[in-house]
Design a protein around this motif. Structure first.
Motif, PDB file in Angstrom:
ATOM      1  N   GLY A  58     -37.030  -6.181 -15.471  1.00 14.02           N
ATOM      2  CA  GLY A  58     -37.181  -7.588 -16.185  1.00 14.02           C
ATOM      3  C   GLY A  58     -37.667  -8.470 -15.176  1.00 14.02           C
ATOM      4  N   ILE A  59     -38.553  -8.241 -14.444  1.00 11.72           N
ATOM      5  CA  ILE A  59     -39.535  -9.350 -13.618  1.00 11.72           C
ATOM      6  C   ILE A  59     -40.947  -9.270 -14.083  1.00 11.72           C
ATOM      7  CG2 ILE A  59     -37.647  -9.299 -11.760  1.00 11.72           C
ATOM      8  CD1 ILE A  59     -39.465  -7.308 -10.240  1.00 11.72           C
ATOM      9  N   SER A  60     -41.637 -10.190 -13.397  1.00 16.63           N
ATOM     10  CA  SER A  60     -42.957 -10.258 -13.626  1.00 16.63           C
ATOM     11  C   SER A  60     -43.814  -9.095 -12.694  1.00 16.63           C
ATOM     12  CB  SER A  60     -43.405 -11.496 -13.274  1.00 16.63           C
ATOM     13  OG  SER A  60     -43.434 -11.832 -11.843  1.00 16.63           O
ATOM     14  N   SER A  61     -45.034  -9.079 -13.042  1.00 14.97           N
ATOM     15  CA  SER A  61     -45.796  -8.209 -12.193  1.00 14.97           C
ATOM     16  C   SER A  61     -45.949  -8.605 -11.005  1.00 14.97           C
ATOM     17  CB  SER A  61     -47.345  -7.816 -13.131  1.00 14.97           C
ATOM     18  OG  SER A  61     -47.213  -7.275 -14.354  1.00 14.97           O
ATOM     19  N   ASP A  62     -46.033  -9.917 -10.820  1.00 18.48           N
ATOM     20  CA  ASP A  62     -46.565 -10.456  -9.544  1.00 18.48           C
ATOM     21  C   ASP A  62     -45.146 -10.161  -8.675  1.00 18.48           C
ATOM     22  OD1 ASP A  62     -49.089 -11.840  -9.770  1.00 18.48           O
ATOM     23  OD2 ASP A  62     -47.991 -13.554 -10.678  1.00 18.48           O
ATOM     24  N   ARG A  63     -44.149 -10.541  -9.069  1.00 20.90           N
ATOM     25  CA  ARG A  63     -42.753 -10.352  -8.357  1.00 20.90           C
ATOM     26  C   ARG A  63     -42.531  -8.867  -7.979  1.00 20.90           C
ATOM     27  NH1 ARG A  63     -36.461 -11.595  -9.932  1.00 20.90           N
ATOM     28  NH2 ARG A  63     -35.501 -10.554  -8.315  1.00 20.90           N
ATOM     29  N   PHE A  64     -42.902  -7.959  -9.034  1.00 18.43           N
ATOM     30  CA  PHE A  64     -42.825  -6.589  -8.607  1.00 18.43           C
ATOM     31  C   PHE A  64     -43.571  -6.068  -7.559  1.00 18.43           C
ATOM     32  CE2 PHE A  64     -43.879  -2.050  -9.018  1.00 18.43           C
ATOM     33  CZ  PHE A  64     -42.685  -1.516  -8.979  1.00 18.43           C
ATOM     34  N   ILE A  65     -45.073  -6.596  -7.445  1.00 18.93           N
ATOM     35  CA  ILE A  65     -45.973  -6.366  -6.594  1.00 18.93           C
ATOM     36  C   ILE A  65     -45.623  -6.852  -5.239  1.00 18.93           C
ATOM     37  CG2 ILE A  65     -48.518  -6.350  -5.781  1.00 18.93           C
ATOM     38  CD1 ILE A  65     -49.163  -6.298  -8.843  1.00 18.93           C
ATOM     39  N   GLU A  66     -45.060  -8.004  -5.209  1.00 17.69           N
ATOM     40  CA  GLU A  66     -44.828  -8.690  -4.144  1.00 17.69           C
ATOM     41  C   GLU A  66     -43.490  -8.025  -3.243  1.00 17.69           C
ATOM     42  OE1 GLU A  66     -43.199 -12.944  -2.688  1.00 17.69           O
ATOM     43  OE2 GLU A  66     -43.967 -12.944  -4.505  1.00 17.69           O
ATOM     44  N   GLU A  67     -42.656  -7.645  -4.070  1.00 14.87           N
ATOM     45  CA  GLU A  67     -41.482  -6.823  -3.708  1.00 14.87           C
ATOM     46  C   GLU A  67     -41.301  -5.651  -3.354  1.00 14.87           C
ATOM     47  OE1 GLU A  67     -37.915  -8.251  -5.676  1.00 14.87           O
ATOM     48  OE2 GLU A  67     -38.396 -10.420  -5.453  1.00 14.87           O
ATOM     49  N   TYR A  68     -42.391  -4.727  -4.271  1.00  9.47           N
ATOM     50  CA  TYR A  68     -42.111  -3.298  -4.266  1.00  9.47           C
ATOM     51  C   TYR A  68     -43.355  -2.404  -3.915  1.00  9.47           C
ATOM     52  CZ  TYR A  68     -37.499  -4.290  -6.419  1.00  9.47           C
ATOM     53  OH  TYR A  68     -36.201  -4.606  -6.487  1.00  9.47           O
ATOM     54  N   VAL A  69     -44.391  -3.072  -3.632  1.00  8.91           N
ATOM     55  CA  VAL A  69     -45.599  -2.432  -3.762  1.00  8.91           C
ATOM     56  C   VAL A  69     -46.286  -2.969  -2.169  1.00  8.91           C
ATOM     57  CG1 VAL A  69     -48.015  -2.150  -4.533  1.00  8.91           C
ATOM     58  CG2 VAL A  69     -46.011  -2.514  -5.886  1.00  8.91           C
ATOM     59  N   ASP A  70     -46.686  -1.825  -1.450  1.00 11.88           N
ATOM     60  CA  ASP A  70     -47.771  -1.977  -0.432  1.00 11.88           C
ATOM     61  C   ASP A  70     -49.121  -1.758  -0.993  1.00 11.88           C
ATOM     62  OD1 ASP A  70     -45.933  -2.813   1.554  1.00 11.88           O
ATOM     63  OD2 ASP A  70     -45.382  -0.582   1.797  1.00 11.88           O
ATOM     64  N   VAL A  71     -50.156  -2.487  -0.797  1.00 16.98           N
ATOM     65  CA  VAL A  71     -51.551  -2.538  -1.391  1.00 16.98           C
ATOM     66  C   VAL A  71     -52.331  -2.029   0.090  1.00 16.98           C
ATOM     67  CG1 VAL A  71     -53.373  -3.604  -2.459  1.00 16.98           C
ATOM     68  CG2 VAL A  71     -51.018  -4.032  -3.185  1.00 16.98           C
ATOM     69  N   VAL A  72     -52.890  -0.757  -0.140  1.00 16.83           N
ATOM     70  CA  VAL A  72     -53.353  -0.344   1.019  1.00 16.83           C
ATOM     71  C   VAL A  72     -54.853   0.102   0.767  1.00 16.83           C
ATOM     72  CG1 VAL A  72     -53.259   1.553   2.792  1.00 16.83           C
ATOM     73  CG2 VAL A  72     -51.274   0.542   1.721  1.00 16.83           C
ATOM     74  N   LEU A  73     -55.699  -0.519   1.488  1.00 12.38           N
ATOM     75  CA  LEU A  73     -57.367  -0.165   1.530  1.00 12.38           C
ATOM     76  C   LEU A  73     -57.494   0.684   2.570  1.00 12.38           C
ATOM     77  CD1 LEU A  73     -60.198  -0.535  -0.037  1.00 12.38           C
ATOM     78  CD2 LEU A  73     -60.271  -2.634   1.353  1.00 12.38           C
ATOM     79  N   ARG A  74     -57.674   1.795   2.642  1.00 14.25           N
ATOM     80  CA  ARG A  74     -58.097   2.982   3.569  1.00 14.25           C
ATOM     81  C   ARG A  74     -59.619   2.999   3.884  1.00 14.25           C
ATOM     82  NH1 ARG A  74     -53.447   6.051   3.851  1.00 14.25           N
ATOM     83  NH2 ARG A  74     -52.346   6.206   1.892  1.00 14.25           N
ATOM     84  N   THR A  75     -59.996   3.182   5.042  1.00 16.90           N
ATOM     85  CA  THR A  75     -61.176   3.145   5.685  1.00 16.90           C
ATOM     86  C   THR A  75     -62.002   4.314   4.848  1.00 16.90           C
ATOM     87  OG1 THR A  75     -60.371   2.889   8.167  1.00 16.90           O
ATOM     88  CG2 THR A  75     -62.501   3.589   7.709  1.00 16.90           C
ATOM     89  N   GLY A  76     -63.232   3.678   4.417  1.00 19.15           N
ATOM     90  CA  GLY A  76     -63.992   4.353   3.669  1.00 19.15           C
ATOM     91  C   GLY A  76     -63.898   4.311   2.302  1.00 19.15           C
ATOM     92  N   GLN A  77     -62.868   3.823   1.699  1.00 21.61           N
ATOM     93  CA  GLN A  77     -62.574   3.626   0.438  1.00 21.61           C
ATOM     94  C   GLN A  77     -63.156   2.215  -0.269  1.00 21.61           C
ATOM     95  OE1 GLN A  77     -58.700   4.812  -0.563  1.00 21.61           O
ATOM     96  NE2 GLN A  77     -58.769   6.918  -0.057  1.00 21.61           N
ATOM     97  N   PHE A  78     -63.262   2.174  -1.420  1.00 18.77           N
ATOM     98  CA  PHE A  78     -63.564   0.948  -1.946  1.00 18.77           C
ATOM     99  C   PHE A  78     -62.901   0.332  -2.810  1.00 18.77           C
ATOM    100  CE2 PHE A  78     -67.311   3.718  -1.279  1.00 18.77           C
ATOM    101  CZ  PHE A  78     -68.189   2.841  -0.121  1.00 18.77           C
ATOM    102  N   PHE A  79     -61.536   0.861  -2.923  1.00 14.81           N
ATOM    103  CA  PHE A  79     -60.594   0.382  -4.113  1.00 14.81           C
ATOM    104  C   PHE A  79     -59.056   0.843  -3.179  1.00 14.81           C
ATOM    105  CE2 PHE A  79     -57.958  -0.142  -7.764  1.00 14.81           C
ATOM    106  CZ  PHE A  79     -58.465  -1.515  -8.331  1.00 14.81           C
ATOM    107  N   PRO A  80     -58.223  -0.378  -3.316  1.00 16.73           N
ATOM    108  CA  PRO A  80     -56.926  -0.046  -2.684  1.00 16.73           C
ATOM    109  C   PRO A  80     -56.177   0.834  -3.218  1.00 16.73           C
ATOM    110  CG  PRO A  80     -57.003  -2.324  -3.673  1.00 16.73           C
ATOM    111  CD  PRO A  80     -58.377  -1.721  -4.034  1.00 16.73           C
ATOM    112  N   GLU A  81     -55.234   1.302  -2.915  1.00 20.19           N
ATOM    113  CA  GLU A  81     -54.048   2.110  -3.414  1.00 20.19           C
ATOM    114  C   GLU A  81     -52.712   1.297  -3.506  1.00 20.19           C
ATOM    115  OE1 GLU A  81     -55.669   6.602  -1.931  1.00 20.19           O
ATOM    116  OE2 GLU A  81     -54.434   5.599  -0.692  1.00 20.19           O
ATOM    117  N   ALA A  82     -51.767   1.511  -4.586  1.00 18.99           N
ATOM    118  CA  ALA A  82     -50.615   0.907  -4.618  1.00 18.99           C
ATOM    119  C   ALA A  82     -49.503   1.923  -4.198  1.00 18.99           C
ATOM    120  CB  ALA A  82     -50.437   0.246  -5.948  1.00 18.99           C
TER     121      ALA A  82
END
Length: 262
Positions: A58-82
């Motif tokens: 029951g929360i916003s996407s913004d809040r979910f990403i902020e509280e529960y997600v690590d956004v990781v851009l790995r070396t050699g990749q062109f788009f991050p992983e969640a």
């Protein structure tokens, strides 16, 4: 969802499951390993996972990403992983794990839903679309693999209510494969187009604001009956976001969305 090219299929760990192949598995609280698989994970979240989990909480996407997600851009990749952010306790447990089990079980991610099977998207040659492949691969500590309950992959998918999850994840995997080649040019994977693409895929609330609060519907043709549905239906909006990403980055039109004629 592992992206697999045909020449690598024979080198992957686990036993590949054809639709009629059988495997044994049953998870229950009487097993001493119960919930052990919910600790210290690199659990990838796909766009539909985020949509279901943020609605469950029951929360916003913004809040979910902020509280529960690590956004990781790995070396050699062109788009991050969640990745789902683990708790900070000693065992780095899943943030949704309780003493009674998973607190978001009806809306658990696709990877959890499919366990002890791992799924992949198999691309043959230069095909832009994938076919699903599954590998039975329980970890050594999992005692559920020694239970007597027998499954086929279609039966397991039905039991876990995973069919729609699988289809949404495969749709996303087709885009992820195209993102493996740099679509951004000089602006790179941290530029404005990359940020817009991540927003469209993972932040359904912001994407809805973008569709209805900008000039989006003047620049893109979307049928009026679909427009009405998009105001309230997150799943339909996510499918549109996938089509919009393909159109915006690679000029691939769909029946749902096209550029307006100027």
């Amino acid at each position: 969802m592992k992206i697999i090219v045909s020449e690598d299929i024979g080198r992957l760990p686990g036993r590949r499951l054809d639709p009629d192949d059988r495997f044994f598995f049953r998870c229950h609280a009487a097993l001493s390993c119960f919930n052990r698989c919910c600790r210290n994970l690199n659990l990838f979240l796909y766009p539909y996972d985020v949509l279901r989990l943020k609605n469950r909480l029951g929360i916003s996407s913004d809040r979910f990403i902020e509280e529960y997600v690590d956004v990781v851009l790995r070396t050699g990749q062109f788009f991050p992983e969640a990745l789902l952010r683990m708790s900070t306790n000693d065992e780095r447990t899943c943030p949704f794990l309780t003493g009674e089990g998973c607190s978001v079980y009806p809306d658990r991610p696709d990877t959890c839903r499919t366990f002890p099977v791992e799924q992949g998207a198999l691309f043959e040659g230069k095909s832009a679309t994938s076919t699903p492949v599954f590998f039975y691969r329980p970890p050594d500590f999992c005692l559920g693999q020694h239970e007597t309950q027998m499954w086929t992959m279609p039966a397991w998918t039905r039991d876990q209510e995973a069919d729609f999850y699988h289809r949404m994840t495969r749709r996303w995997s087709d885009i992820r494969r195209m993102l493996a080649s740099n679509p951004w040019g000089r602006e790179g994977p941290k530029g404005p187009r990359a940020k817009m693409t991540f927003m469209a895929a993972y932040n359904i609330d912001r994407f809805r604001e973008f569709v209805f609060g900008s000039s989006f519907l003047k620049r893109y043709r979307v049928k009026s009956i679909l427009r009405k549905k998009l105001r309230r239906d997150d799943e339909a909006l996510l499918l549109l976001s996938f089509d919009w990403i393909k159109l915006a980055l690679w000029q691939i039109p769909s029946k749902k969305i096209r550029l307006t004629r100027r």
